[in-house]
Structure formats: structure tokens, C-alpha cells
Design a protein around this motif. Structure first.
Motif, PDB file in Angstrom:
ATOM      1  N   THR A 193      91.269   7.050  73.220  1.00  0.00           N
ATOM      2  CA  THR A 193      90.268   6.867  74.349  1.00  0.00           C
ATOM      3  C   THR A 193      89.810   8.469  74.720  1.00  0.00           C
ATOM      4  OG1 THR A 193      91.595   5.267  75.432  1.00  0.00           O
ATOM      5  CG2 THR A 193      89.900   6.489  76.707  1.00  0.00           C
ATOM      6  N   VAL A 194      90.580   9.515  74.342  1.00  0.00           N
ATOM      7  CA  VAL A 194      89.981  10.638  74.889  1.00  0.00           C
ATOM      8  C   VAL A 194      89.275  10.983  73.613  1.00  0.00           C
ATOM      9  CG1 VAL A 194      90.695  13.195  74.733  1.00  0.00           C
ATOM     10  CG2 VAL A 194      92.148  11.536  75.951  1.00  0.00           C
ATOM     11  N   LEU A 195      89.357  10.909  72.462  1.00  0.00           N
ATOM     12  CA  LEU A 195      88.796  11.249  71.179  1.00  0.00           C
ATOM     13  C   LEU A 195      87.212  10.275  71.176  1.00  0.00           C
ATOM     14  CD1 LEU A 195      91.276  11.542  68.406  1.00  0.00           C
ATOM     15  CD2 LEU A 195      90.129  13.341  69.568  1.00  0.00           C
ATOM     16  N   LEU A 196      87.535   9.018  71.737  1.00  0.00           N
ATOM     17  CA  LEU A 196      86.116   8.391  71.444  1.00  0.00           C
ATOM     18  C   LEU A 196      85.390   8.553  72.773  1.00  0.00           C
ATOM     19  CD1 LEU A 196      84.738   5.984  70.484  1.00  0.00           C
ATOM     20  CD2 LEU A 196      85.941   4.402  72.398  1.00  0.00           C
ATOM     21  N   ALA A 197      85.922   9.141  73.635  1.00  0.00           N
ATOM     22  CA  ALA A 197      84.988   9.592  74.835  1.00  0.00           C
ATOM     23  C   ALA A 197      84.232  10.934  74.354  1.00  0.00           C
ATOM     24  CB  ALA A 197      85.666   9.745  76.250  1.00  0.00           C
TER      25      ALA A 197
END
Length: 433
Positions: A280-284
Motif C-alpha cells: 500500500t505504501v509503495l502503491l501510494a
């Protein structure tokens, strides 16, 4: 999903609050795109600059005067008559590209050598070593005017010189060497004699005769620029495509460096400690970078449309598709920098170097068709090549959506490659920690 949206919103707010990043991302590509677009021919409204050359006239014959007049009247040249020493000095200091010297006695010597019977006179040409391409152009124009004016005098039936008779006499002394040329010149002499007699018989009649023009290029060209759109070629379209690609990639570098700075300050570990996954952090981070990149591209091309009349003459959907895919490439490139960068300082230097190489090979600075063939083939492995070509196809080339599909597909492939590698490295590091 709410955590993802909050992280994306946070990145956008932070980026917009950074005036330096906005200045670099928007103002610099606009300025450089305007400059390179002007060099590439602009929108067609700006005339191309003339070639500045010097002419040193050491011969006072009528032939040399006509050659000089032809060079001065050429629309592609800006001719300055200068003394020899001054002309050489200006070329030496780069103030003029070429200096042409018509030596003393050139007119007479050129006519003597016209049919190959005498030694050919030399025209000294001095040029700036950095202007080799200009030298070839000037020599071609010089050949045109020398041939035109020397041949005009050689075939002029009213010429007072006896160069034709002299050439015939020379060949008669060596008739076995070139009997065909001797026969041709004798026929010309016979034709001139008949023409003179006819003129004397009809001297009381008013006659208008066309001026003898001499030998010249036996054709002209009808130049037509071919594009699939209704608009003419606009050099600003390519320039803004190239500068957009370059500075959007710089933005991707900043996004990757920011993650490294978060690691140094401990913010990265705090994010991972929150109730959200690494994915989620990387996708954001990737989505926020892609949104910023696409917004920059749109603003830059909006400026180009309003100021320099750049048009999306091809498929609007294709333009948007190419732009979105390149934004994704930029986002994944930023993640790749963050994944493999050990320190912000070391990563920035390596990322800047690799970005400049990609921009150079991708045709952002100069079109790739100017590259050698082997290099054109090699650049197909560079994502920026597909981005620039795709934007060119959708703007000034005026091609349809099908022409955008290869660029879209290849850029998506690079996105998967860069992003997948970055995610693998992040997960590996997280397991070690």
C-alpha cells in the motif's frame, strides 16, 4: 483504500508546497522547449537564419563580379565583402562560418580551363572547423554560380574573348587525345558563326533575344512536408515532448530521493509500523508520482498549445495514453531509485547520470533520425525513445491511436520491469530487517 488515498493526498500536498520542485518541473522544460523548438524550425512562421560568409574579391573580371553578385543574391547566404586578412581573422574567431576567395585572374583562368585544356584555378576557402556541414553547403552554392556564369560567357555568341578558339587550337594540336570534344567545340563555333551572320542580315529588324544564362541545375524541386494531420510540422511539438520527458524524469528522481530521506529520518519505518502493508505504501507513492508527472505533462503542453500553437493533430486518446504510461514509467523509476539507493547523495548522482543518458538516447535533445543506424536500433531498448516518439506521433505527425499502441505497450512493460524489481528489493530489505 482510505489509507491509500490519504497517502496519495499527503504526497501531492507536500509536492505542491515545494516551490523549488514546481519551478524546476514546470518552468525549465517550458524555457528549454521554447529554445529547442525555435532551433528545430519553430511553427513555420520564423524564417531560417542565413549563413554568414565572407567574400574576398581579388579578381576584377566580369566573370568574378557576376559570381559575387550571384552569391550575394542567394537567399540562404549573408555575404560580407572583406579584405583577406580581416576575413581570415573573423573565421578564426568563429564570427563567420566560411570565407571564399576569388583569386586574381580567376575569371580568365576558369574560362581557359572550362573545356579541360588548361590548368584549373583554385578558389581558397577558409572555414570554421566546427562548421563542416556549412562548408559543404557553401561549396555547393559556389559551384552553381561559377558554372552558371563561366558557361554563359563561353557560349555567348557576342563574347569578345577567344577562349573557344583557344580551346579548339589546343585540341587540334593534340587531336588524337580527345577527338569527340574537338568535334563538339567545332560544331559550337560553326553554330555561333551562323548566328552572327543571321543577326547581321537582320540587324534592321527589331528583335528581342533571351539573355544567355549559361549552364545551371536542370531541375527544380517542389518541397512538401508530409504528415498525417492537417497541420504543418511544428518544431515546438518535438522540443516540448523532449523537455517534458527530461524534467518529468527529474521529478521521478526527486520522488525516489525523498524516500531515501524518509529512511534517514526514520519516517519510512514509522509508515511501515502503521496498520498498512508495504504494498500500500509503495502503491501510494507510485500513484502520487504518476499523478504529478501527468499533471506536469498536461501543463507544459497546454502552454505549448496556447503560445506556440502546438496541436494534438493525431489521437487525443493516444496522447493521453502515452502520457499516462510515461507517468507510470517515471513513478516506477522513482521507486527503483529508492529501492537500490543506499544514500540520497550517492543515489542522486547515479540517477542523474542514467536519466541524462536515457534522455540523450531517447531523442529528447535531437531527433533520433539524426543518429547512426546502429544507434537508432539500440535506442529501442530505452523507454524515453518510445515516450518521445509516441508524443511526436500524436502531435505534429497526426497519427491515429494505433500508432500510440506500441509506445503504450513498451512503456507498460518498462513500468512492470522497474516496479517489479523495486518491490522485490523493498520486500527483501524488509525481511532482512
Amino acid at each position: 483504500m482510505s489509507a491509500l488515498i490519504a497517502l496519495v493526498r499527503k504526497d501531492l500536498i507536500l509536492y505542491l508546497s515545494n516551490r523549488r520542485a514546481l519551478l524546476i518541473s514546470l518552468l525549465m522544460p517550458i524555457v528549454l522547449g521554447s529554445f529547442f523548438g525555435y532551433l528545430f524550425g519553430g511553427s513555420g512562421a520564423v524564417s531560417n537564419g542565413k549563413i554568414d560568409i565572407a567574400l574576398v574579391q581579388l579578381d576584377n573580371s566580369g566573370t568574378s563580379s557576376k559570381i559575387a553578385a550571384g552569391l550575394k543574391g542567394d537567399s540562404a547566404l549573408n555575404v560580407q565583402e572583406l579584405p583577406l586578412a580581416v576575413a581570415q581573422d573573423k573565421v578564426r574567431h568563429g564570427k563567420l562560418s566560411v570565407a571564399v576567395v576569388l583569386p586574381a585572374g580567376f575569371g580568365a583562368a576558369a574560362k581557359n580551363a572550362f573545356f579541360g585544356g588548361h590548368h584549373k584555378p583554385e578558389i581558397p576557402v577558409y572555414y570554421d572547423p566546427s562548421q563542416a556541414a556549412v562548408l559543404a553547403m557553401v561549396k555547393g552554392m559556389l559551384t552553381q554560380y561559377v558554372m552558371q556564369n563561366v558557361s554563359a560567357e563561353m557560349f555567348d555568341i557576342k563574347a569578345t574573348d577567344s577562349y573557344l578558339n583557344s580551346s579548339i587550337e589546343t585540341l587540334q594540336r593534340n587531336a588524337s587525345q580527345n577527338p569527340a570534344l574537338l568535334k563538339m567545340l567545332s560544331s559550337i563555333k560553326e553554330y555561333q558563326s551562323r548566328a552572327v551572320k543571321k543577326e547581321e542580315n537582320n540587324k534592321d529588324e527589331a528583335q528581342t533575344k533571351p539573355e544567355q544564362a549559361g549552364l545551371s541545375v536542370p531541375y527544380s524541386t517542389s518541397d512538401q512536408a508530409l504528415t498525417s494531420g492537417l497541420q504543418k510540422y511544428n518544431g515546438y511539438a518535438h522540443a516540448f515532448a523532449g523537455m517534458s520527458v527530461q524534467f518529468i524524469l527529474f521529478m521521478g528522481i526527486d520522488a525516489g530521493i525523498a524516500v531515501l530521506l524518509w529512511r534517514r529520518m526514520g519516517l519510512w519505518n514509522r509508515l511501515l509500523a502503521a496498520p498498512i502493508t508495504l504494498n500500500t505504501v509503495l502503491l501510494a507513492r507510485a500513484l502520487s508520482s504518476a499523478i504529478i508527472a501527468f499533471a506536469i505533462l498536461c501543463v507544459i503542453f497546454l502552454f505549448a498549445m496556447l503560445v506556440f500553437h502546438v496541436q494534438i493533430a493525431g489521437s487525443l486518446a493516444g496522447f493521453i495514453g502515452v502520457g499516462i504510461c510515461f507517468s507510470l514509467v517515471t513513478a516506477s523509476f522513482g521507486l527503483l531509485i529508492a529501492a537500490f539507493g543506499k544514500t540520497p547523495e550517492a543515489a542522486r548522482g547515479l540517477a542523474m547520470f542514467s536519466t541524462l543518458i536515457m534522455v540523450m538516447l531517447g531523442g529528447a535533445w535531437v531527433p533520433t533520425f539524426l543518429f547512426p543506424q546502429w544507434l537508432q536500433t539500440f535506442t529501442l531498448v530505452v523507454p524515453t525513445r518510445w515516450a518521445v516518439d509516441g508524443l511526436d506521433a500524436m502531435t505534429w505527425r497526426g497519427l491515429g491511436f494505433d500508432a500510440a499502441l506500441p509506445a503504450i505497450a513498451v512503456q507498460l512493460g518498462f513500468t512492470v520491469l522497474f516496479g517489479g524489481t523495486a518491490i522485490w528489493k523493498f520486500r527483501r530489505d524488509a525481511q532482512r530487517e
